[in-house]
Design a protein around this motif. Structure first.
Motif, PDB file in Angstrom:
ATOM      1  N   THR A  54      -9.155   4.574  -0.953  1.00  0.00           N
ATOM      2  CA  THR A  54      -8.347   3.281  -2.235  1.00  0.00           C
ATOM      3  C   THR A  54     -10.049   2.960  -2.361  1.00  0.00           C
ATOM      4  O   THR A  54      -9.317   2.425  -4.335  1.00  0.00           O
ATOM      5  CB  THR A  54      -8.089   1.848  -1.292  1.00  0.00           C
ATOM      6  N   VAL A  82      -3.904   0.670  -2.873  1.00  0.00           N
ATOM      7  CA  VAL A  82      -3.394  -0.409  -2.485  1.00  0.00           C
ATOM      8  C   VAL A  82      -2.550  -0.268  -4.097  1.00  0.00           C
ATOM      9  O   VAL A  82      -3.340  -0.300  -5.408  1.00  0.00           O
ATOM     10  CB  VAL A  82      -4.619  -1.697  -2.636  1.00  0.00           C
ATOM     11  N   VAL A  94       1.089  -0.763  -0.011  1.00  0.00           N
ATOM     12  CA  VAL A  94      -0.026   0.048  -0.435  1.00  0.00           C
ATOM     13  C   VAL A  94       1.463   0.840   0.053  1.00  0.00           C
ATOM     14  O   VAL A  94       1.682   1.403   0.913  1.00  0.00           O
ATOM     15  CB  VAL A  94      -0.840   0.101   1.300  1.00  0.00           C
TER      16      VAL A  94
END
Length: 344
Positions: free
Chosen positions: A342, A158, A148
């Motif tokens: 994300t 990610v 990450v």
């Protein structure tokens, strides 16, 4: 607000550990973990048994956390809890308890992503150096394997993740093939320290980019053991240390290859690791070697913050508290739950 004393009660119940912690701002006052022994005879976590055990453990664990922290529940500023990812039945116990207690005390409720917490555990104040943004985090556990890019507390990208088994699962399943009891990962690590890591070469899977795959490795270990035990029924007993060392070496090579690739692609040389496999002695040594050989700066959490624990939930809770990022009472647990930043 940051200078005031704010007490956060944190609850973690994503898998088979029931944990509660109390933080005063970013310092841990207590961190209690009740592990569940019931799964050992099944060779893995049984979700239904896990949720029942959480129901039995959560009240005494929370009571103990408050007692050790030496505070009354009326002093709490907020309650943080693991919303996901994890086993739904287990998550429901922690989520329901947190919601009820927050409602009863009329204090804010704060949802926390379990994977984000593994990363932000590095910001618990214990006088240790902390990573500076941006940095790379490698989260390695029984259920997850990710690299990450951490831009700030709440903006995480990610870069790569496992396409099948997680690294901790690869350790535990390999241990099961060797006849070792659950959880087998720590036993593989223990035997590996006594063995020759080059004794039995295993193939490394070819996976594009920064993603991982461990299912093929598990299959190759299975076929290898079947072949060798057919020739010698005592093969595993006679070579347990070398087999474990070879398995661990291969897994760590996979992890380090991807980590080096991430460093090359991003130019970022600060590396923080988290998750249960971060307790593995081999990965810790490989990261120390990388500091010397590759010029990396690595951050490795204390053992108690590697495995599932509520202190890591608490630090995220405190950081969200400072932002006024609170949850509504109708919030629900999520077995699959991407980290903030994300996904949309």
């Amino acid at each position: 607000m940051a200078n005031e004393k704010k007490y956060i009660l944190a609850i973690e119940s994503s898998c088979d550990d029931t944990s509660a912690a109390v933080l005063c701002n970013n310092k841990v006052l207590s961190n209690i973990v009740a592990s569940q022994k019931v799964h050992q005879e099944y060779g893995g976590v049984v979700p239904e048994l896990a949720s029942r055990a959480h129901q039995q453990n959560i009240v005494p664990v929370v009571h103990q956390a408050l007692t050790i922290a030496n505070i009354d529940k009326k002093q709490l500023a907020a309650i943080a809890f693991t919303r996901g990812p994890g086993l739904m039945g287990s998550l429901l116990v922690g989520t329901s308890f947190a919601k009820s207690l927050a409602l009863g005390l009329d204090i804010p409720l704060i949802e926390v992503n379990h994977m984000q917490a593994h990363i932000l555990a590095h910001f618990i104040d214990e006088g240790r150096s902390m990573p500076r943004f941006p940095f790379l985090a490698m989260t390695i556990s029984g259920g997850h394997t990710q690299i990450v890019l951490v831009k700030n507390y709440f903006d995480l990208e990610v870069l790569g993740e496992t396409l099948d088994d997680a690294v901790g699962e690869a350790f535990d399943k390999s241990a099961k093939l060797l006849g070792l009891p659950y959880p087998g990962g720590p036993l593989v690590d223990k035997y590996a320290q006594q063995g020759n890591e080059k004794a039995f070469p295993f193939p490394k899977p070819k996976v594009d980019g920064l993603n991982f795959s461990f299912s093929g490795l598990k299959t190759s270990i299975l076929y290898f053991l079947q072949k060798e035990t057919k020739k010698n029924g005592a093969f595993v007993d006679e070579n347990i240390a070398d087999i474990c060392a070879s398995i661990q070496y291969t897994i760590l090579e996979i992890l380090m290859d991807k980590l080096k690739m991430a460093v090359d692609q991003t130019g970022i040389k600060q590396i923080a690791i988290g998750g249960g496999v971060a307790a593995n002695s081999g990965i810790r040594q490989r990261l120390k070697d990388a500091e010397a050989n590759l010029g990396l700066k690595t951050f490795i959490p204390k053992f108690e913050y590697c495995t599932d624990n509520a202190a890591m939930i608490g630090i995220v809770g405190y950081l969200k508290y400072l932002e006024g990022d609170f949850s509504a009472q109708n919030i629900a647990a999520k077995a699959r739950y991407a980290m903030s930043g994300t996904n949309p």
